[in-house]
Design a protein around this motif. Sequence first.
Motif, PDB file in Angstrom:
ATOM      1  N   ASP A 104       0.917  -1.199  -0.115  1.00  0.00           N
ATOM      2  CA  ASP A 104      -0.138   0.085   0.150  1.00  0.00           C
ATOM      3  C   ASP A 104       0.998   1.123   0.121  1.00  0.00           C
ATOM      4  OD1 ASP A 104      -2.397  -1.635  -0.145  1.00  0.00           O
ATOM      5  OD2 ASP A 104      -2.534  -1.410   2.254  1.00  0.00           O
ATOM      6  N   ILE A 105       1.756   1.285   1.024  1.00  0.00           N
ATOM      7  CA  ILE A 105       2.781   2.371   0.998  1.00  0.00           C
ATOM      8  C   ILE A 105       3.669   2.642  -0.368  1.00  0.00           C
ATOM      9  CG2 ILE A 105       4.856   3.490   1.955  1.00  0.00           C
ATOM     10  CD1 ILE A 105       3.496   2.548   4.794  1.00  0.00           C
ATOM     11  N   ILE A 106       4.147   1.619  -0.855  1.00  0.00           N
ATOM     12  CA  ILE A 106       5.012   1.865  -2.227  1.00  0.00           C
ATOM     13  C   ILE A 106       3.885   2.129  -3.260  1.00  0.00           C
ATOM     14  CG2 ILE A 106       6.080   0.330  -3.750  1.00  0.00           C
ATOM     15  CD1 ILE A 106       7.695  -0.889  -1.266  1.00  0.00           C
ATOM     16  N   GLU A 107       2.755   1.765  -3.432  1.00  0.00           N
ATOM     17  CA  GLU A 107       1.781   1.954  -4.371  1.00  0.00           C
ATOM     18  C   GLU A 107       1.371   3.554  -4.391  1.00  0.00           C
ATOM     19  OE1 GLU A 107      -0.836   1.571  -7.686  1.00  0.00           O
ATOM     20  OE2 GLU A 107       0.676   0.090  -6.861  1.00  0.00           O
ATOM     21  N   VAL A 108       1.241   3.897  -3.156  1.00  0.00           N
ATOM     22  CA  VAL A 108       0.799   5.231  -2.899  1.00  0.00           C
ATOM     23  C   VAL A 108       2.111   6.341  -3.192  1.00  0.00           C
ATOM     24  CG1 VAL A 108      -0.109   7.271  -1.572  1.00  0.00           C
ATOM     25  CG2 VAL A 108      -1.292   4.971  -1.686  1.00  0.00           C
ATOM     26  N   ASP A 109       3.202   6.120  -2.340  1.00  0.00           N
ATOM     27  CA  ASP A 109       4.061   7.080  -2.250  1.00  0.00           C
ATOM     28  C   ASP A 109       5.111   6.849  -3.624  1.00  0.00           C
ATOM     29  OD1 ASP A 109       3.155   7.074   0.254  1.00  0.00           O
ATOM     30  OD2 ASP A 109       4.906   6.934   1.359  1.00  0.00           O
ATOM     31  N   PHE A 134       9.495  16.805  -6.505  1.00  0.00           N
ATOM     32  CA  PHE A 134       9.173  15.386  -6.014  1.00  0.00           C
ATOM     33  C   PHE A 134       9.247  15.267  -4.290  1.00  0.00           C
ATOM     34  CE2 PHE A 134      10.554  14.337 -10.076  1.00  0.00           C
ATOM     35  CZ  PHE A 134       9.518  13.444 -10.612  1.00  0.00           C
ATOM     36  N   ILE A 135       8.405  15.095  -3.516  1.00  0.00           N
ATOM     37  CA  ILE A 135       8.542  15.329  -2.022  1.00  0.00           C
ATOM     38  C   ILE A 135       8.887  14.073  -1.636  1.00  0.00           C
ATOM     39  CG2 ILE A 135       7.533  15.938  -0.078  1.00  0.00           C
ATOM     40  CD1 ILE A 135       7.457  18.211  -2.063  1.00  0.00           C
ATOM     41  N   SER A 136      10.161  13.963  -1.221  1.00  0.00           N
ATOM     42  CA  SER A 136      10.656  12.572  -0.748  1.00  0.00           C
ATOM     43  C   SER A 136      10.745  13.002   0.743  1.00  0.00           C
ATOM     44  CB  SER A 136      12.208  12.302  -1.357  1.00  0.00           C
ATOM     45  OG  SER A 136      12.610  11.067  -0.353  1.00  0.00           O
ATOM     46  N   CYS A 151      10.675   4.455   4.043  1.00  0.00           N
ATOM     47  CA  CYS A 151      11.938   4.604   3.467  1.00  0.00           C
ATOM     48  C   CYS A 151      12.379   3.833   2.032  1.00  0.00           C
ATOM     49  CB  CYS A 151      12.933   3.986   4.422  1.00  0.00           C
ATOM     50  SG  CYS A 151      13.231   4.923   5.905  1.00  0.00           S
ATOM     51  N   ALA A 152      11.731   2.781   1.889  1.00  0.00           N
ATOM     52  CA  ALA A 152      12.053   2.142   0.588  1.00  0.00           C
ATOM     53  C   ALA A 152      11.301   2.809  -0.571  1.00  0.00           C
ATOM     54  CB  ALA A 152      11.180   0.798   0.659  1.00  0.00           C
ATOM     55  N   ALA A 153       9.978   3.285  -0.249  1.00  0.00           N
ATOM     56  CA  ALA A 153       9.299   4.081  -1.246  1.00  0.00           C
ATOM     57  C   ALA A 153       9.867   5.613  -1.574  1.00  0.00           C
ATOM     58  CB  ALA A 153       7.927   4.451  -0.870  1.00  0.00           C
ATOM     59  N   LYS A 154      10.320   6.073  -0.442  1.00  0.00           N
ATOM     60  CA  LYS A 154      10.801   7.425  -0.632  1.00  0.00           C
ATOM     61  C   LYS A 154      12.235   7.305  -0.966  1.00  0.00           C
ATOM     62  CE  LYS A 154       7.482   9.956   1.060  1.00  0.00           C
ATOM     63  NZ  LYS A 154       6.945  11.068  -0.066  1.00  0.00           N
ATOM     64  N   PHE A 155      13.129   6.373  -0.875  1.00  0.00           N
ATOM     65  CA  PHE A 155      14.515   6.385  -1.662  1.00  0.00           C
ATOM     66  C   PHE A 155      14.208   5.912  -3.031  1.00  0.00           C
ATOM     67  CE2 PHE A 155      16.616   5.816   2.451  1.00  0.00           C
ATOM     68  CZ  PHE A 155      17.708   6.082   2.240  1.00  0.00           C
TER      69      PHE A 155
END
Length: 270
Positions: A104-109, A134-136, A151-155
């Motif tokens: 869910d987090i990786i899908e959205v972020d 891009f808001i990391s 962290c995985a999504a934002k990296f």
Amino acid sequence: MDYSGKVAWITGASSGIGAALARELAARGAHVVLSGRDAARLAEVASACGETLILPFDVRDEAALAEATAKAIAWKGGVDIAFANAGISQRSRALNTSMQVYRDIIEVDLIAQIAFTQGLIGHMVQRGSGALGFISSIAGKVGVPMRTAYCAAKFGLAGYADALRGELSQTGVSVHTIYPGSVATNVSRNALTAAGEKRGKSDPAIDNGIPADVAARQMLDEIAAGTREIIVAEGGEKAMGELRRTPDALFDQVANMVANGYMEKLEAAE
């Protein structure tokens, strides 16, 4: 960059950093396009932003995204600035976290923000101008406990942005990766627990963080100045971000590779 008269599209615009960016952009004379899932909350933000276009949709719905993209471009004849801002945070140990939370987090972020950008880059390249923000997060620079999915999504978002910056370096489209630390928003209250539920409470660091309007002003000032990597943080968070800051010389090296035909040579070898 002069924001006056520019069209700026923001995802996750119903609260927090997204809403603050919308208000600051409007104050600087931009026309803002607001997207998020909650039309009523977007309307509240719009009430402080003058002439706006509200495009509510779920960022995971690619058909709705495509429809919104067409409307955003048609509204004033183009989109000049886009902020990939929508996101969900996390507060749970990896040991206890379900795989659905990661999905869910990786899908959205990450995935949805890439899809948002992919729908606009052709338009911007064709016009020969544009800016992508891009808001990391500082958690996209430094792995932070209790946020492994986040962290995985934002990296990942930062990696996509850096690679895209190189590809677009000869087109007139600029790419800016923004790394906020603790900003006073509802990010902790809305963070997912190990089971995927909303946490419902905040952290002292977030509650005492940088006011969202102050953070938004810094982001826009640095984009206007052409800064490619923007760290919006204080104290120890700022120090961590600065330790991991990418040297401008490295960004220039990648841009030079592209200018010297790196992509064309790879394509010719296929």
